[in-house]
Design an enzyme around this catalytic site. Structure first.
Site, short mmCIF file in Angstrom:
data_model
loop_
_atom_site.label_atom_id
_atom_site.label_comp_id
_atom_site.label_asym_id
_atom_site.label_seq_id
_atom_site.Cartn_x
_atom_site.Cartn_y
_atom_site.Cartn_z
N SER A 131 38.76 16.91 68.13
CA SER A 131 38.87 17.41 66.76
C SER A 131 37.47 17.64 66.20
O SER A 131 36.51 16.97 66.63
CB SER A 131 39.62 16.40 65.90
OG SER A 131 39.54 16.75 64.52
N TYR A 185 41.75 7.79 62.37
CA TYR A 185 41.91 9.03 63.13
C TYR A 185 40.57 9.55 63.62
O TYR A 185 40.39 9.87 64.80
CB TYR A 185 42.61 10.08 62.26
CG TYR A 185 42.77 11.42 62.93
CD1 TYR A 185 43.80 11.66 63.82
CD2 TYR A 185 41.89 12.47 62.65
CE1 TYR A 185 43.95 12.89 64.45
CE2 TYR A 185 42.03 13.71 63.26
CZ TYR A 185 43.07 13.92 64.15
OH TYR A 185 43.21 15.14 64.75
#
Length: 679
Positions: free
Chosen positions: A556, A569
């Site tokens: 990400s 996360y």
């Protein structure tokens, strides 16, 4: 234009005959019909023949798969036929006999259909017929089985002369409804489509009954103690352990996809005393050995042998096989022979476990296995009433390295970029993973669709084309046993794994003070620990295959971009990003490349965003959830929303063949987020 009645009858007959494996094998045999149609140039009636074209399959034949020829021109070729030594030239002459655009390319068997004086002709490869055709005293057995209703044709390579031979034998035997072709198959005929089909089926079923009634009980000899089939769970465990090693060996010359079967006839054959002798004789029917090679590789150890010992022996046998195949090629190759296509086996037989078969794709590998199963049935039938006597090795070579076969291979379309690659994608039941699975399959890969949601995984695998293209496996990436089971399923389905995409994940978006230890552990268990476990198992399989490989992490932009309320996360994404670098450094010596993709938030189609993450992120940014995709787009340099297919494109770019020297790289797919630029 309406389908000609004779064509409609031919297609119906072909579908019925081709749908039953007792009648013929996949893409084996052909059928024809003769009739009258109007010549579009002269307006006069013209006698035509419709016959299955080169490379088609009877069971799925369409009108477009038929070659259409003028009978007057086809039969006139007998006047210019230069003789058996030059009969291959007649195949090119078929093109001058085509009617209109001609349909499909005429096959080598066109002469058989056109020269035989019958309105309808079927040429098939039934196991029962080939058993008689490959028996040592096949001519005598044919007479005993059929009387004067079926004649014997000695072995001759398919071609124009064989068509002349069959035509002459039919004329000399007016009571005959067909022939047994030595070392090859059967041909039947009739005045109508119904009569032709009836005659073909009568020959096949009569041969089946003859073999059953006249044959001895144990044609392969007694069961050898210690060679019996392992229990199902044990043999599948053993097969999964052997599959990557065997696929690597079978791919020494060029990459192959594998198929495994432990069908009862295979296990019984390998348990019997005569299997080494019979396997060494090889297959006989041209359709068989074109797909299986002249003989299989057979492990000469009992199933109870230690795994390490079995693997070591298979490697020795593989070297011997390659040496013997090269010698076979050199014994028979002439100045005009095509180059040797590869010395690796297409069939590997392991007593107590089953059969591994190989090809350029899953269907080819599966069909090769089906053809060897046909060969086992043929050997059983021949040994039951006589002894199995395949055609001579030199004749097999003439078929395998036939210039016409070589020309057919050259006409095949170029392989897709990921042909022969086997991909396992986690979290592939939806969103980014589903898009990746679709892109990899579209580029030629076989795909293992791994997902926690079994129904979603199954639906995606079906979308990709079913068992020859994809299989679904249930996987919780926090469970080591489930991960190992997924890779075993890949090994049994396709032979191993070459390309793994770590995509499975969840997202927990909370401020630091609201993030619990349970939140942290769950986030890291699924993505950091899960990716590690998947990559570890992938590396084990890839090193056993010794074919290199690709591991791709869907990380990400959060791996490098620090945003609010996202500690669990983003930290686990940073962990994944560094795993890429660490594994690239460790696995490069095995030819395994490890790279990553850093997307921005992918909202559309995302299971993560639909599961609550979208609402949490929208609340963080003070917008409505339905505005989230546009919000992400507007904060990028390109002002474009990132979609699942954009991430899939990056995965393909990393694995599709052009970036062969790239490892340890992260590709941003974020439409330009300056704060996430890699430094």
């Amino acid at each position: 234009m309406a389908t000609h009645p004779e064509v409609a009858a031919l297609l119906d007959r072909s579908h019925r005959l081709g749908s039953d494996p007792r009648n013929t094998n996949y893409a084996g045999g052909n059928a024809s019909a003769k009739g009258v149609a109007t010549d579009p140039v002269t307006g006069r009636p013209a006698e035509l023949m419709w016959v299955k074209g080169s490379g088609g399959d009877l069971g799925t034949l369409t009108e477009a798969g038929l070659a259409v020829l003028r009978l007057d021109r086809l039969r006139a070729l007998t006047e210019v036929y230069p003789g058996v030594e030059r009969e291959d030239e007649m195949v090119a002459a078929f093109d001058y006999c085509l009617h209109g655009k001609g349909g499909a390319a005429p096959s080598i068997d066109t002469a058989m259909h056109g020269l035989v004086d019958a309105a309808h002709v079927d040429h098939l490869h039934p196991d029962s017929g080939i058993a008689l055709a490959c028996a040592a005293d096949g001519e005598k057995l044919t007479a005993a089985c059929f009387g004067d209703k079926v004649a014997w044709v000695p072995w001759r390579r398919p071609g124009f002369q064989l068509g002349l031979d069959i035509a002459a034998i039919k004329e000399a035997n007016p009571r005959a409804v067909g022939v047994i072709l030595g070392g090859h198959g059967i041909t039947a005929w009739g005045d109508t489509s119904e009569e032709c089909e009836r005659n073909a089926l009568w020959i096949i079923r009569t041969a089946e009954r003859f073999l059953g009634e006249q044959g001895k009980a144990e044609p392969f000899g007694p069961v050898v103690e210690g060679y019996e089939a392992l229990p199902e769970d044990a043999r599948r465990e053993r097969a999964a352990a052997l599959a990557p090693v065997l696929r690597g060996l079978a791919s020494t010359d060029k990459p192959q996809v594998g198929h495994f079967t432990d069908a009862d006839p295979v296990l019984d054959f390998l348990a019997r005393a005569e299997h080494p002798r019979l396997a060494a004789l090889g297959t006989s029917c041209p359709d068989h050995f074109l797909r299986t090679k002249v003989r299989p590789l057979v492990l000469d150890l009992p199933p109870a042998a230690p795994l390490d010992e079995a693997i070591a022996r298979l490697k020795e046998l593989h070297e011997e096989y390659r040496s013997e195949y090269r010698a076979y090629y050199e014994r028979h190759a002439g100045p005009d022979s095509p180059p040797m296509r590869g010395a690796d086996p297409a069939i590997v037989l392991v007593p107590g476990v089953g059969m591994f078969s190989y090809g350029k794709d899953k269907q080819t590998a599966r069909v090769a296995g089906e053809f060897y199963l046909n060969a086992i049935n043929v050997m059983r039938g021949a040994e039951a009433v006589s002894s199995y006597a395949p055609i001579e090795e030199a004749e097999k070579f003439r078929i395998e390295y036939w210039a016409l076969e070589e020309a057919k291979l050259r006409r095949m379309p170029a392989p897709k970029p990921l042909a022969t690659r086997i991909a396992l994608v986690t979290g592939a039941g939806s969103g980014i993973g589903k898009a990746i699975a679709h892109r990899l399959a579209a580029e030629g890969a076989c795909v293992v669709v791994a997902d926690l949601n079994t129904e979603s995984a199954a639906a995606v695998a079906e979308e990709l084309g079913g068992a020859d293209k994809a299989v679904a496996v249930p996987v919780d990436v926090t469970d080591e046993e489930q991960i190992a089971a997924a890779f075993k399923a890949a090994a049994l389905a396709f032979g191993g794994v070459d390309l793994v995409v770590n995509n499975a994940g969840i997202s927990i978006s909370k401020p630091l003070l609201d993030t619990t230890a349970k939140d942290w552990d769950l986030q890291h268990d699924i993505m950091a620990r899960g990716s590690f476990l998947v990559s570890r198992e992938a590396a084990r399989v890839m090193t056993e295959q010794n074919m290199g490989g690709d591991i791709v992490y869907i990380a990400s932009k959060n791996a490098v971009f620090a945003g609010p309320n996202n500690i669990a996360y983003s930290a686990t994404k940073a962990d994944q990003a560094h795993q890429v670098r660490l594994l690239a450094a460790e696995l490069g010596g095995h030819g395994i490349r490890v790279n990553g993709v850093n997307p921005d938030g992918v909202v559309r189609g995302s299971g993560i965003f639909a599961g609550g993450w979208g609402a949490q992120r929208a609340a963080t940014y003070g917008i409505e959830e339905e505005q989230l995709g546009e919000f992400y787009a507007q904060r990028t340099l390109l002002k474009r929303e990132v979609l699942p297919e954009h991430v899939a494109n990056a995965v393909f770019a990393l694995t599709g063949g052009d970036l062969t020297h790239t490892t340890g790289l992260h590709i941003p797919v974020d439409a330009g987020v300056a704060a996430a630029f890699l430094r």
